[in-house]
Design an enzyme around this catalytic site. Structure first.
Site, PDB file in Angstrom:
ATOM      1  N   PRO A   1      12.358   9.522 -10.770  1.00 35.45           N
ATOM      2  CA  PRO A   1      12.525  10.705 -11.611  1.00 35.45           C
ATOM      3  C   PRO A   1      12.336  11.952 -10.742  1.00 35.45           C
ATOM      4  O   PRO A   1      11.225  12.214 -10.249  1.00 35.45           O
ATOM      5  CB  PRO A   1      11.410  10.568 -12.645  1.00 35.45           C
ATOM      6  CG  PRO A   1      11.049   9.105 -12.631  1.00 35.45           C
ATOM      7  CD  PRO A   1      11.230   8.681 -11.221  1.00 35.45           C
TER       8      PRO A   1
ATOM      9  N   LYS B   1     -16.138 -12.926  14.618  1.00 38.09           N
ATOM     10  CA  LYS B   1     -16.405 -11.489  14.571  1.00 38.09           C
ATOM     11  C   LYS B   1     -17.887 -11.251  14.309  1.00 38.09           C
ATOM     12  O   LYS B   1     -18.490 -11.896  13.457  1.00 38.09           O
ATOM     13  CB  LYS B   1     -15.553 -10.843  13.469  1.00 38.09           C
ATOM     14  CG  LYS B   1     -15.512  -9.327  13.503  1.00 38.09           C
ATOM     15  CD  LYS B   1     -14.467  -8.798  12.530  1.00 38.09           C
ATOM     16  CE  LYS B   1     -14.313  -7.292  12.623  1.00 38.09           C
ATOM     17  NZ  LYS B   1     -13.244  -6.788  11.730  1.00 38.09           N
TER      18      LYS B   1
ATOM     19  N   ASP C   1       6.434  17.561  -5.380  1.00 32.48           N
ATOM     20  CA  ASP C   1       5.992  16.170  -5.302  1.00 32.48           C
ATOM     21  C   ASP C   1       7.153  15.172  -5.324  1.00 32.48           C
ATOM     22  O   ASP C   1       7.287  14.328  -4.435  1.00 32.48           O
ATOM     23  CB  ASP C   1       5.016  15.866  -6.436  1.00 32.48           C
ATOM     24  CG  ASP C   1       3.722  16.651  -6.304  1.00 32.48           C
ATOM     25  OD1 ASP C   1       3.385  17.030  -5.176  1.00 32.48           O
ATOM     26  OD2 ASP C   1       3.058  16.890  -7.325  1.00 32.48           O
ATOM     27  N   SER C   2       7.981  15.252  -6.349  1.00 29.91           N
ATOM     28  CA  SER C   2       9.094  14.299  -6.421  1.00 29.91           C
ATOM     29  C   SER C   2      10.090  14.528  -5.286  1.00 29.91           C
ATOM     30  O   SER C   2      10.685  13.577  -4.780  1.00 29.91           O
ATOM     31  CB  SER C   2       9.793  14.394  -7.783  1.00 29.91           C
ATOM     32  OG  SER C   2      10.331  15.678  -7.993  1.00 29.91           O
TER      33      SER C   2
ATOM     34  N   GLU D   1      -5.501  -9.042  14.368  1.00 30.22           N
ATOM     35  CA  GLU D   1      -6.581  -9.690  13.629  1.00 30.22           C
ATOM     36  C   GLU D   1      -6.027 -10.558  12.504  1.00 30.22           C
ATOM     37  O   GLU D   1      -5.126 -10.139  11.765  1.00 30.22           O
ATOM     38  CB  GLU D   1      -7.511  -8.608  13.073  1.00 30.22           C
ATOM     39  CG  GLU D   1      -8.768  -9.114  12.422  1.00 30.22           C
ATOM     40  CD  GLU D   1      -9.724  -7.997  12.033  1.00 30.22           C
ATOM     41  OE1 GLU D   1     -10.866  -8.298  11.673  1.00 30.22           O
ATOM     42  OE2 GLU D   1      -9.320  -6.811  12.081  1.00 30.22           O
TER      43      GLU D   1
ATOM     44  N   SER E   1      12.239  15.832 -10.377  1.00 33.03           N
ATOM     45  CA  SER E   1      12.049  17.002 -11.234  1.00 33.03           C
ATOM     46  C   SER E   1      12.463  18.308 -10.586  1.00 33.03           C
ATOM     47  O   SER E   1      12.543  19.334 -11.263  1.00 33.03           O
ATOM     48  CB  SER E   1      10.573  17.104 -11.634  1.00 33.03           C
ATOM     49  OG  SER E   1       9.782  17.434 -10.495  1.00 33.03           O
TER      50      SER E   1
ATOM     51  N   CYS F   1     -11.519  -5.598  16.227  1.00 30.63           N
ATOM     52  CA  CYS F   1     -11.327  -4.408  15.388  1.00 30.63           C
ATOM     53  C   CYS F   1     -12.564  -3.523  15.313  1.00 30.63           C
ATOM     54  O   CYS F   1     -12.844  -2.758  16.224  1.00 30.63           O
ATOM     55  CB  CYS F   1     -10.852  -4.823  13.999  1.00 30.63           C
ATOM     56  SG  CYS F   1     -10.067  -3.463  13.083  1.00 30.63           S
TER      57      CYS F   1
END
Length: 700
Positions: free
Chosen positions: A354, A114, A360-361, A45, A356, A175
């Site tokens: 960073p 579309k 998460d990091s 698209e 830790s 789409c």
């Protein structure tokens, strides 16, 4: 007999407003399609300008440059003797449409706008385009002069029409039209259209791919037919990753497919299918449309065949089994490909994170490592584009990566930012993971910076704030936590800009964030702390999924350091240690578990629940775990936190979009950021309901 046709569809890594690059990728896909003897080529698209142009669609330049690219395609010898189906914006009678342009041998055959727009979730198509509402209606479109000079045509058909070749009939969907309950393929199929095409810009979300495949299989199971699906791939300049999956299906079976995640800029999928299989399938199932008000499809005829006269010895593609990625694999692959696109197109020379030592990091670090694994595999597979991009990023024209750890050391810097409140355990976990993935790792102590800033405050005010454990107030305690978090952000950017300079290397680094979607829901992060980064690959992923992802990485990449990370409770480490041990945990601070947050987030966004309706649902979902009173307390606590911290989402780091309940204010979650945090009316309704339930229980 002239019944077997070879068709091509593709996934292209287009980039918004990169007209030169987009043109080259389109041309390359057509060239590959022709080498496989395809007579029809379908692309994604809005592939000429890129799908994610957003408000650039308002600019006349976008329309002009799209037509300039179309002219180059028409003039190219590569596009001869194959029907080319490309996407671009077109203005017709001062109205802007999202269109497909079909052309053959320097002649435009038709333009199909579309009809059903995507205008939910991350999509805002009605902001820039109008739908074509005139079903079965076709008008004359007056071509601009630069196109007339090539085609010799003044006007071409524009509207809801299909293409009739000498051997078959081809109809277009774009789409979202496939996802709509009134999909055009239904009536087109009943009206004799045998080949359906769908050009998409469909983004990746966890656990979504099977929906797309099921829709396409279903479309051709109901009434037969051949379905070609093309899709955008990669990051075209925003928060989403388009995940390819180009495919060809016939009569409910997928017979050819492309990759969902790939570093290749151009992937072409071809298939040879038998039109007689469609006709035999339909002969038993389908009846013609007989409604008196029905208007047949407007057919645009072209003197061209997709099939050859003598094709009896041409083999056809057979059904294949689609093996879907697990959510853990999707997290490993989707954000990794997105990061690579962002890095190679940003002009920077790597990432800084960073680190830790928490979930998460560490998840962000593992995604970067996965990216390096994908890059090294692509180089081994002789992907010259990837190798060229790697050399440009690292600034070495002779460099050829041999393994992921080595490449990680060239483009990825991690840093542990310790304070007097940090434990040696988290520091060691971060160091061990950095060693295993191969990143350049730094240990930075922030105490001097924190004390310097607090010294300025004391000098000005004569006051010295204290932590709660030392007799300080809640306000003092929070301020002391926040200053540590914000110092880390400042230092992250300082080292991202100058660490390579300090070692005599050119370039700068992109700072990566690592706040998950659940923390964003409650605002459990400091505004402008190290969650404020350039981009965040996990900002749309739940804590629950991230833990599963790290388990997967432990086995997939043999990262044994993750075992200790997973076994440790999440903590910000911003308050003083107790006997050298962490006393602060994320879930205790938030007042609910991450799994509870994920459920609340889905109800808030996907199920459209306010406080009262959320309570009414949760008393049943959590009936075996919590009493109605406890559920009420959880719901109230969440909405208080949500409304108090909602302003933070207006500045959140651009994050990879992976979940339908993302609270990203900028593109996805359009809600106020100033609330009455008491929620007086809503909470009273909850309290009344709890009272009624308690009385009902007593009567029983």
């Amino acid at each position: 007999m002239g019944r077997k046709v070879t068709v091509a569809t593709c996934s292209l890594n287009q980039w918004s407003l990169d007209f030169e690059g987009n043109y080259e990728r389109i041309l390359k896909s057509i060239e590959i399609a022709k080498t496989h003897q395809a007579k029809y080529r379908l692309g994604p698209e809005l592939e000429i300008c890129g799908y994610g142009c957003a408000d650039h669609f308002y600019e006349s330049d976008t329309l002009l440059h799209s037509f300039q690219v179309l002219r180059k395609l028409l003039e190219s010898p590569v596009t001869q003797d194959i029907i080319c189906d490309v996407g671009m914006p077109i203005m017709h009678q001062n109205v802007r449409y999202n269109c497909r342009v079909l052309f053959l041998n320097r002649k435009i055959l038709l333009i199909r706008p579309k009809m059903l727009m995507a205008n939910q979730g991350i999509y805002r198509e009605l902001r820039w385009f109008s739908p074509w509402n005139l079903q079965r209606n076709v008008e004359e479109y007056f071509l601009p002069r630069i196109i007339q000079e090539v085609t010799g045509q003044d006007t071409v058909p524009f509207g809801d029409c299909v293409l009739s070749t000498k051997d078959t009939c081809i109809g277009t969907e774009i789409c979202a039209e496939l996802w709509n309950p009134r999909s055009p393929h239904v009536n087109m199929g009943l009206d004799g259209v045998e080949i359906f095409t769908n050009s998409s810009a469909s983004h990746h979300e966890l656990r979504k791919a099977n929906q797309r495949v099921d829709l396409i299989k279903s479309a051709t199971t109901k009434s037969g037919g051949i379905y070609l699906y093309a899709n955008q791939r990669g990051c075209d300049g925003d928060r989403v990753y388009y995940d390819g999956c180009a495919m060809v299906a016939i009569n409910g079976d997928v017979v050819a497919r492309g990759a969902q995640f790939s570093l290749g800029d151009v992937e072409v999928v071809t298939a040879t299918v038998d039109l007689e299989d469609v006709r035999s399938f339909r002969g038993e199932l389908c009846q013609p449309l007989l409604e008196s008000e029905h208007k047949p499809c407007r057919r645009v005829r072209v003197d061209f065949s997709l099939s050859a006269c003598d094709d009896v010895y041409l083999p056809t593609h057979q059904p294949i089994i689609w093996n879907f990625h697990t959510p853990e694999e999707e997290i490993s692959l989707g954000p990794a490909c997105w990061l690579w696109d962002y890095l190679r197109r940003s002009g920077q020379t790597g990432f800084l994170l960073p680190l830790s030592g928490g979930v998460d990091s560490s998840s962000t670090a593992c995604i970067v490592h996965s990216m390096c694994v994908l890059l090294c595999q692509a180089v081994k597979d002789s992907n010259t584009q990837v190798l060229s991009d790697i050399r440009r990023v690292v600034g070495d024209d002779s460099y050829c990566p041999q393994e992921a750890r080595e490449l990680c050391g060239r483009i990825f810097t991690t840093c542990y930012m310790a304070s007097e409140n940090s434990s040696s355990e988290t520091q060691n976990r971060a160091k061990d993971l950095a060693c295993q993935i191969g990143s350049t790792h730094l240990n930075i102590n922030i105490d001097m910076a924190v004390k310097g800033i607090l010294g300025i405050f004391t000098m000005v005010t004569g006051m010295c704030p204290r932590f709660r454990v030392n007799g300080g107030s809640h306000r003092e305690n929070l301020a002391l936590q926040n200053i540590q978090a914000r110092v880390r952000m400042v230092l992250a950017y300082l080292f991202a800009q100058l660490s390579l300079w300090a070692s005599g290397r050119p370039g700068g680094l992109l700072v990566l964030g690592s706040a998950n979607v659940d923390e964003s829901l409650t605002g459990y992060f400091t505004k402008y702390d190290c969650s404020s980064a350039d981009i965040n690959p996990i900002g749309g992923i739940s804590k629950t999924d991230l833990k599963s992802f790290l388990l997967y990485c432990t086995e997939r990449f043999q990262l044994t350091a993750l075992t200790r990370i997973l076994a440790s409770p999440p903590t910000a480490e911003l308050e003083p240690l107790t006997d050298g041990q962490v006393s602060q945990t994320d879930e205790a601070d938030m007042g609910m578990t991450y799994s509870e947050l994920s459920m609340i987030g889905r109800l808030r966004k996907i199920s459209k629940c306010g406080p009262f309706s959320m309570f009414c649902k949760l008393i049943h979902i959590w009936k075996d775990l919590l009493s109605p009173m406890e559920v009420a307390q959880k719901v109230k606590h969440f909405f208080r936190m949500y409304s108090v911290n909602r302003h933070k989402m207006t500045t959140v780091t651009p994050s990879y979009h992976a979940e339908g309940y993302s609270p990203d204010d900028n593109r996805f979650d359009h809600r106020p950021f100033l609330y009455n945090t008491l929620w007086t009316w809503q909470f009273r309704c909850i309290d009344n309901q709890v009272s009624q339930m308690a009385k009902s229980t007593l009567k029983q």
